[in-house]
Scaffold this motif. Structure first.
Motif: not given
Length: 137
Positions: A26-27, A30, A33-34, A101-102, A105, A108
Motif C-alpha cells: 500500500l505504501l 502511495k 501515486s504522487t 491504490y484507490e 486506500l 484501509w
C-alpha cells in the motif's frame, strides 16, 4: 519481507515487522501515486512519510516493484539522464495501478476504525495517543 522473531510475541520489533508486511505494498502504491520514482527513491520517501516507522528493505521493495510491473500496475523505464552512474529504473503507476491504490486506500480506511475499536474497546484514548506520537516526530 522476513518477519523478525527476536523474542517472539514479547518483542515490539516482531509486531512492527508484521504490520510493515501488511502495509508495504500500500505504501509503495502511495509513493508512486504522487509521481514516478526509482527503488531507492521509493525507500527514502517511505522513510520520510512514515517518520522511519515503516521502512522496508531493498529486498522487499524491488520484488513489489517487479510484481507491480509484471501485473500491469506500473510501467518501468530506464533513467538515461545520469552521467557516470548506473541507470536507474523509474516506475510510474498505470491507470490500473492508480485504481489499485484507490481500492487499497479505501479498504484501509474502511478497516482501520474497526481495528481501533477492537483494540481500544471504544475508548478514544488511542486516538489521542496517535496525535501525541505524530506531534513528536
Amino acid at each position: 519481507m522476513k518477519i523478525r522473531n527476536l523474542n517472539g510475541l514479547t518483542d515490539s520489533d516482531y509486531w512492527k515487522s508484521l504490520i510493515n508486511i501488511g502495509l508495504t505494498k500500500l505504501l509503495v502504491l502511495k509513493v508512486l501515486s504522487t509521481g514516478s520514482n526509482h527503488g531507492y527513491g521509493v525507500l527514502k520517501e517511505l522513510e520520510s512519510i512514515t517518520s522511519g516507522c515503516c521502512v522496508p528493505t531493498f529486498g522487499t521493495i524491488y520484488p513489489i516493484l517487479k510484481e507491480l510491473t509484471k501485473n500491469g500496475y506500473a510501467d518501468v523505464k530506464e533513467d538515461t539522464q545520469l552521467k557516470g552512474a548506473q541507470k536507474r529504473r523509474v516506475y510510474t503507476l498505470t491507470p490500473l495501478g492508480v485504481e489499485a491504490y484507490e481500492v487499497a486506500l479505501e479498504a484501509w480506511r474502511s478497516t482501520i476504525p474497526y481495528i481501533y475499536k477492537a483494540i481500544e474497546n471504544d475508548d478514544l484514548l488511542f486516538l489521542k495517543d496517535i496525535k501525541m506520537r505524530l506531534m513528536k516526530k
